[in-house]
Motif scaffolding. Structure first.
Motif, PDB file in Angstrom:
ATOM      1  N   TYR A  65       4.816  -4.713   1.496  1.00  0.00           N
ATOM      2  CA  TYR A  65       5.082  -5.915   2.287  1.00  0.00           C
ATOM      3  C   TYR A  65       6.551  -6.306   2.146  1.00  0.00           C
ATOM      4  O   TYR A  65       7.109  -6.338   1.050  1.00  0.00           O
ATOM      5  CB  TYR A  65       4.182  -7.052   1.810  1.00  0.00           C
ATOM      6  N   THR A  66       7.197  -6.621   3.292  1.00  0.00           N
ATOM      7  CA  THR A  66       8.634  -6.908   3.292  1.00  0.00           C
ATOM      8  C   THR A  66       8.959  -8.388   3.299  1.00  0.00           C
ATOM      9  O   THR A  66      10.107  -8.763   3.097  1.00  0.00           O
ATOM     10  CB  THR A  66       9.293  -6.272   4.532  1.00  0.00           C
TER      11      THR A  66
ATOM     12  N   ASN B 124       7.764  -7.649  -5.497  1.00  0.00           N
ATOM     13  CA  ASN B 124       7.602  -6.186  -5.483  1.00  0.00           C
ATOM     14  C   ASN B 124       8.163  -5.562  -4.214  1.00  0.00           C
ATOM     15  O   ASN B 124       7.661  -4.541  -3.742  1.00  0.00           O
ATOM     16  CB  ASN B 124       6.133  -5.821  -5.645  1.00  0.00           C
ATOM     17  N   TYR B 125       9.188  -6.172  -3.642  1.00  0.00           N
ATOM     18  CA  TYR B 125       9.789  -5.695  -2.384  1.00  0.00           C
ATOM     19  C   TYR B 125      10.294  -4.262  -2.539  1.00  0.00           C
ATOM     20  O   TYR B 125      11.027  -3.939  -3.487  1.00  0.00           O
ATOM     21  CB  TYR B 125      10.943  -6.607  -1.987  1.00  0.00           C
ATOM     22  N   GLY B 126       9.893  -3.380  -1.615  1.00  0.00           N
ATOM     23  CA  GLY B 126      10.394  -2.010  -1.578  1.00  0.00           C
ATOM     24  C   GLY B 126       9.791  -1.090  -2.608  1.00  0.00           C
ATOM     25  O   GLY B 126      10.326   0.002  -2.838  1.00  0.00           O
ATOM     26  N   ASN B 127       8.657  -1.461  -3.223  1.00  0.00           N
ATOM     27  CA  ASN B 127       8.059  -0.593  -4.238  1.00  0.00           C
ATOM     28  C   ASN B 127       7.451   0.669  -3.637  1.00  0.00           C
ATOM     29  O   ASN B 127       7.421   1.709  -4.284  1.00  0.00           O
ATOM     30  CB  ASN B 127       6.984  -1.357  -5.013  1.00  0.00           C
TER      31      ASN B 127
END
Length: 702
Positions: free
Chosen positions: A400-401, A411-414
């Motif tokens: 999710y962005t 946890n952006y960009g995991n």
């Protein structure tokens, strides 16, 4: 309270004074004194000295207003307001003032009831004052306010008059107020306090009077209207939103009467085939305006007219042709392949010779949504639902962005989800969106979108597309060159062929196809737009697969047998028949020859004429001539290699040539100046980038 100048009054003097709430004749005064028992009040009555005698009464027996009139100087009686003005003033009062008016009305009504029961007014006023815990003076004042007024209007006349503020307020200097107002009414939206402080510095220098900030704030509300404030501080768009929105009634519509389409970018990182970095995919969705049901959707990397065309095709293929369409004003919907020929398009240049787009050709009426106005597109409500149920799905945890740059999760960009997984979740949530019950629209009444749509769809005449119309929404690929051998076509790494295609061998044609299902085949048109036929996709077989080989051999055998039968049927005469007819023609020709000459004269050869060479010499000369011809042909071939070859105006040929030159250059082979110029110019063209993206998206050699 100050004492009046005269304490004792005779009946004649009281009548002559014309005091408030007292009669104006001596007889009436005596009757009033007798009825109220003035003569029985100890210390309040005495015998009048002098001639005539009689009684004198102390002024304390008079009504309150009469006593006030004796103490205060006489004032001019204020003219009563009209009932319209009184009610207008009452309407401007706040709730507290209106409650005070109701309490006064209650007291006045009690006095009237007491008087109706036989009590005199002064006794009634005294009783009501004791019961209501207010002073008699106040009640007398209220009674004076409604004197001569109809009982129905008592409430308006008893209400406090609007004062507009407490006490006397000094007017604000116009120059000082103008500084604050013009500074405050700016798009930057400064606070009133900062504008007031800046204006004070200017006022101190220029000698202007400074008003308190609370007076300035009150004056600003009175002098500047709310629409003016919104326009000058927030802009024209905010002023448009300030105006009340319109509720549009959908009850008069029916299923498929109008569809709404728009693009939506999902807040999820997805691994798209051919892309090295995660991307946020976009989807074009079409919904039924009447029911709210999502009818079709397609995904793409960018908003483009081809995806819109295919999504419309899915909608029409499954549900039929809608009567009208409400579209976003973006370029992908306003493209000529979609809405060409529509007079109200806001994008691209309109010409009289424009080819009609897909929707006009199907007879669909186009409605354009207001630009930058999400509330004018009903499908935006569905997008809000998908934002929560798709983008924040547990299967997409870590992908999710966030819905805006400053709302990124921890946890952006995991991770990035595979495209297949994203499509599976989206399909499930769209189906749940349509099937969820309990919808509260003015059409649903607790039903689901599916139930609303199906109930109306059954009772509505629906137009269906013909097989010729179904080909209109397929993506077109121009400039395909059929194989010179058998007419076979190649597109995006797939091969297409049918038995009839020998007729187009070596020709350029146009192919229409579904990029999401390239194995469904290719619809072939000539360059004039006439339909030629359908070419099936030639599937690749397993290298060691016996069944694939047998199937291929079976199809090849059928083709060869059909071709042989067609060839035999195409011959009208056999070879023996043709030979016999030739022999007969030869014999006729001999019969028609001229007769032989009867006289023959021999010609004596010249003495210096060359003698006839022997046979070996003739053979040697023939060999020399053949060798010379071969040398000349080789020289011409070498000259042709040095001459630049004119490149055909074929996009696919140009791209293949560019790919070949790139491979040669990468392997270290030297290129000519003409080849380098072509490679440099073509790599900068839009055609090169388009073919490169298509190769990456749909697979193929690079």
């Amino acid at each position: 309270m100050d004492a009046p100048s005269q304490d004792w009054w005779s009946a004649a003097e009281i009548a002559e004074a014309r005091l408030p709430d007292l009669p104006t004749t001596k007889r009436k005064i005596n009757q009033r004194a007798k009825s109220e028992g003035w003569d029985r009040q100890p210390g309040k009555v005495r015998r009048r000295k002098g001639r005539g005698g009689g009684l004198e009464y102390h002024y304390s027996l008079f009504p309150v207003r009469a006593r006030l009139a004796l103490i205060e100087p006489p004032q001019e009686i204020e003219a009563k307001r009209s009932r319209e003005d009184a009610w207008a003033d009452f309407d401007r009062l706040n709730d507290n003032a209106k409650q005070k008016a109701e309490a006064r009305l209650k007291a006045a009504c009690l006095v009237a009831e007491c008087e109706g029961a036989g009590m005199i007014r002064s006794a009634a006023v005294s009783a009501v004052a004791t019961r209501s815990e207010v002073s008699e003076k106040s009640i007398w004042n209220w009674l004076q306010m409604i004197e001569g007024v109809a009982e129905a209007d008592w409430l308006a006349f008893l209400a406090p008059k609007p004062t507009g503020g407490r006490g006397k307020v000094e007017p604000i200097d116009p120059a000082f107020f103008g500084l604050i107002r013009d500074d405050w009414l700016r798009l930057e939206g400064p606070s009133l306090t900062s504008c007031y402080d800046r204006a004070k510095r200017v006022a101190k220098k220029e000698g202007l009077p400074v008003a308190p900030i609370h007076q300035v704030r009150r004056k600003m509300k009175e002098a500047v209207s709310k629409p003016t404030e919104v326009f000058l501080r927030k802009g024209a768009e905010a002023l448009r939103r300030y105006y009340p929105h319109q509720d549009r009634d959908k009850s008069a519509l029916s299923a498929m009467e109008c569809v709404c389409g728009d693009y939506h970018k999902f807040d999820v990182f997805v691994r798209w085939p051919g892309e090295s970095l995660p991307v946020r995919v976009q989807g074009v969705f079409f919904s039924d305006v009447y029911s709210g049901k999502i009818l079709s959707w397609r995904l793409s990397l960018t908003a483009n007219s081809h995806t819109v065309q295919l999504a419309l095709g899915d909608l029409i293929e499954r549900f039929g042709i809608p009567k009208s369409a409400l579209l976003d004003n973006g370029r992908e919907f306003a493209a000529k392949v979609i809405t060409g020929g529509t007079e109200t398009r806001f994008r691209f240049k309109m010409r009289e010779d424009d080819i009609p787009g897909l929707l006009p050709m199907l007879g669909v009426k186009i409605h354009w949504a207001t630009p930058y106005s999400g509330q004018s597109k009903p499908i935006e409500r569905a997008f809000r639902d998908l934002c929560d149920r798709v983008a924040k799905h547990p299967a997409f945890e870590g992908a999710y962005t966030g819905n805006k740059p400053d709302a990124k999760p921890e946890n952006y960009g995991n991770r990035a989800v595979p495209l297949e997984e994203f499509i599976a979740v989206l399909t499930e949530e769209v189906e749940d969106h349509n099937a969820r019950e309990g919808r509260r629209s003015e059409i649903a009444y607790g039903r689901s979108f599916n139930q609303v749509f199906e109930a109306s769809y059954k009772a509505t005449p629906i137009r269906k597309a013909t097989k010729e119309q179904r080909r209109l929404w397929l993506m077109g690929a121009e400039g395909l060159k059929a194989s010179a051998k058998n007419g076979e076509l190649k597109l995006l790494g797939s091969r297409y062929w049918a038995e009839w295609m020998y007729r187009i061998a070596g020709q350029k044609v146009v192919g229409r196809f579904d990029p999401d299902n390239v194995h469904a085949g290719l619809h072939v048109y000539d360059l004039d737009g006439q339909y030629i036929g359908h070419a099936a996709c030639v599937e690749k077989g397993d290298f060691l697969g016996v069944e694939d080989a047998r199937e291929m051999a079976r199809k090849r055998g059928q083709f060869i047998r059909a071709a042989k039968e067609e060839a035999r049927a195409s011959r009208e005469f056999s070879a023996a028949e043709i030979a016999a007819r030739l022999r007969a023609a030869g014999e006729d020709a001999k019969a028609n020859d001229l007769p032989e000459a009867e006289i023959v004269q021999l010609v004596t050869p010249h003495a210096k004429a060359p003698k006839t060479p022997k046979t070996p010499v003739l053979m040697r000369r023939d060999n020399e001539a053949a060798t010379e011809a071969r040398l000349e042909a080789e020289i011409a071939r070498l000259e042709d290699r040095r001459t630049p070859v004119a490149v055909e105006d074929d996009p696919e040929v140009n791209f293949e040539r560019c790919q070949e030159l790139e491979r040669l250059d990468a392997d270290g082979h030297p290129l000519t100046e003409e080849q380098r110029n072509f490679l440099r110019d073509y790599q900068r063209s839009a055609a090169y980038r388009s073919f490169l993206r298509m190769r990456r998206a749909f697979g193929g050699e690079e």
